[in-house]
Design a protein around this motif. Structure first.
Motif, short mmCIF file in Angstrom:
data_model
loop_
_atom_site.label_atom_id
_atom_site.label_comp_id
_atom_site.label_asym_id
_atom_site.label_seq_id
_atom_site.Cartn_x
_atom_site.Cartn_y
_atom_site.Cartn_z
N TYR A 67 8.17 -35.75 -7.48
CA TYR A 67 8.97 -36.42 -6.70
C TYR A 67 8.63 -37.89 -6.75
O TYR A 67 8.73 -38.71 -5.77
CB TYR A 67 8.51 -36.11 -5.17
CG TYR A 67 8.81 -34.39 -5.02
CD1 TYR A 67 10.35 -34.12 -4.42
CD2 TYR A 67 7.87 -33.65 -4.99
CE1 TYR A 67 10.53 -33.00 -4.14
CE2 TYR A 67 8.60 -32.24 -4.79
CZ TYR A 67 9.80 -31.91 -4.40
OH TYR A 67 10.23 -30.77 -4.30
N ASP A 88 20.30 -36.10 -10.46
CA ASP A 88 21.25 -36.79 -9.59
C ASP A 88 22.72 -36.11 -9.85
O ASP A 88 23.53 -36.69 -9.37
CB ASP A 88 21.30 -38.01 -9.96
CG ASP A 88 21.47 -38.47 -11.45
OD1 ASP A 88 21.78 -37.49 -12.27
OD2 ASP A 88 21.33 -39.72 -11.81
N PRO A 90 16.55 -27.50 -6.39
CA PRO A 90 15.85 -28.24 -5.20
C PRO A 90 17.04 -29.19 -4.36
O PRO A 90 17.69 -29.74 -5.23
CB PRO A 90 14.79 -29.23 -5.97
CG PRO A 90 14.64 -28.49 -7.38
CD PRO A 90 15.82 -27.77 -7.45
N GLN A 91 16.59 -29.14 -3.18
CA GLN A 91 17.75 -29.92 -2.28
C GLN A 91 16.96 -31.12 -1.81
O GLN A 91 17.86 -32.13 -1.35
CB GLN A 91 17.79 -29.03 -1.17
CG GLN A 91 18.70 -27.78 -1.27
CD GLN A 91 19.87 -27.83 -2.13
OE1 GLN A 91 20.87 -28.70 -1.66
NE2 GLN A 91 20.14 -27.12 -3.32
N GLU A 92 15.76 -31.61 -2.05
CA GLU A 92 15.40 -32.91 -1.50
C GLU A 92 15.69 -34.09 -2.35
O GLU A 92 16.40 -33.75 -3.53
CB GLU A 92 13.88 -32.90 -1.89
CG GLU A 92 13.01 -31.73 -0.94
CD GLU A 92 12.83 -30.28 -1.56
OE1 GLU A 92 13.81 -30.27 -2.77
OE2 GLU A 92 12.08 -29.62 -1.39
N ASN A 93 15.64 -35.20 -2.02
CA ASN A 93 16.20 -36.47 -2.67
C ASN A 93 14.98 -36.64 -3.68
O ASN A 93 13.87 -36.46 -3.54
CB ASN A 93 16.35 -37.35 -1.47
CG ASN A 93 17.59 -37.28 -0.74
OD1 ASN A 93 18.41 -36.49 -1.11
ND2 ASN A 93 17.27 -37.75 0.60
N ASN A 94 15.46 -37.57 -4.75
CA ASN A 94 14.65 -37.88 -5.70
C ASN A 94 13.69 -37.00 -6.50
O ASN A 94 12.66 -37.23 -6.87
CB ASN A 94 13.85 -39.11 -5.02
CG ASN A 94 14.42 -40.32 -4.41
OD1 ASN A 94 15.45 -40.55 -5.09
ND2 ASN A 94 14.23 -40.58 -3.26
N VAL A 95 14.41 -35.81 -6.62
CA VAL A 95 13.52 -34.99 -7.42
C VAL A 95 13.66 -35.23 -8.93
O VAL A 95 14.83 -35.48 -9.52
CB VAL A 95 14.25 -33.47 -6.97
CG1 VAL A 95 13.59 -32.40 -8.02
CG2 VAL A 95 14.00 -32.91 -5.69
#
Length: 232
Positions: free
Chosen positions: A157, A210, A184-189
């Motif tokens: 991350y 992205d 993964p669903q989180e941002n900035n992975v």
């Protein structure tokens, strides 16, 4: 007088006289008595598996009875060592040969030492494919000097802090790959792909997750892991 014994002694004395001529050295198959200390002294940045990842300096050390030391590099011409430091900078397997001659003309050696050097990072190309429920990351690695060792896949991350990286897979078999399921669903992975050669040189490819350009992976060279010194 014992004829056979005397003959063998004369044989060794003649050989000792012949072998001190640089460029015309012919060594017997059988080694002469090894009762003199002659050592090669190597200095460089050590990598993995017996490889150096820098130029290597070469010197010699011996006891006081040795008058001259001769050396050769990669089966080349024999030279008298004058005490100066030698530098080996050629990538690959380099062979250093050396022998000593004492004050009585007796030869000790030859001895041989391999100096393996790989100063270059491996070449790694990464690719990704994103499906509905999973994403696959793959890498092709190549190193023509020491050879490829492995590729590691990390989930991160924030690439600035390697302590936060989570190891997903270590792969030692080409084609190197890892599959994420679920995605993964989180941002900035970020997926980190690190390739290592057998000398310990490494390169990492970082790809912000992205869902954009499937070939948008940039490379930052690392040698060793955390010093940027080039691009791929």
């Amino acid at each position: 007088i014992r004829g056979p014994k005397t003959g063998r002694m004369l044989f060794f004395l003649v050989l000792a006289t012949i072998m001190v001529i640089p460029g015309m050295v012919q060594f017997p198959v059988a080694s002469l008595p090894l009762d003199r200390d002659i050592h090669i002294v190597l200095s460089g940045t050590e990598g993995d598996n017996g490889w150096y990842i820098s130029d290597v300096t070469v010197g010699f050390d011996c006891d006081g009875e040795i008058l001259h030391i001769y050396y050769q590099i990669n089966n080349g011409t024999w030279f008298v060592w004058t005490g100066s430091i030698l530098k080996i900078s050629t990538n690959g397997r380099n062979q250093i040969g050396y022998y000593g001659v004492d004050k009585n003309g007796m030869v000790y050696g030859p001895y041989y030492e391999w100096v393996n050097i790989d100063k270059d990072i491996p070449q790694v190309i990464g690719r990704k494919h994103v499906g509905l429920n999973e994403a696959a990351f793959a890498a092709i690695g190549n190193d023509t000097t020491s050879g490829m060792n492995r590729v590691e896949f990390y989930l991160s991350y924030g690439i600035s802090d390697p302590s936060t990286w989570t190891l997903l897979k270590t792969d030692t078999t080409p084609l190197y790959c890892v599959i994420l399921n679920p995605i993964p669903q989180e941002n900035n992975v970020t997926i980190i792909i690190m390739g290592y050669d057998n000398a310990g040189n490494s390169v990492y490819l970082d790809d912000p997750f992205d869902f954009g350009d499937l070939n948008n992976i940039k490379g930052i060279a690392l040698n060793p892991i955390l010093s940027t010194n080039g691009t791929v």
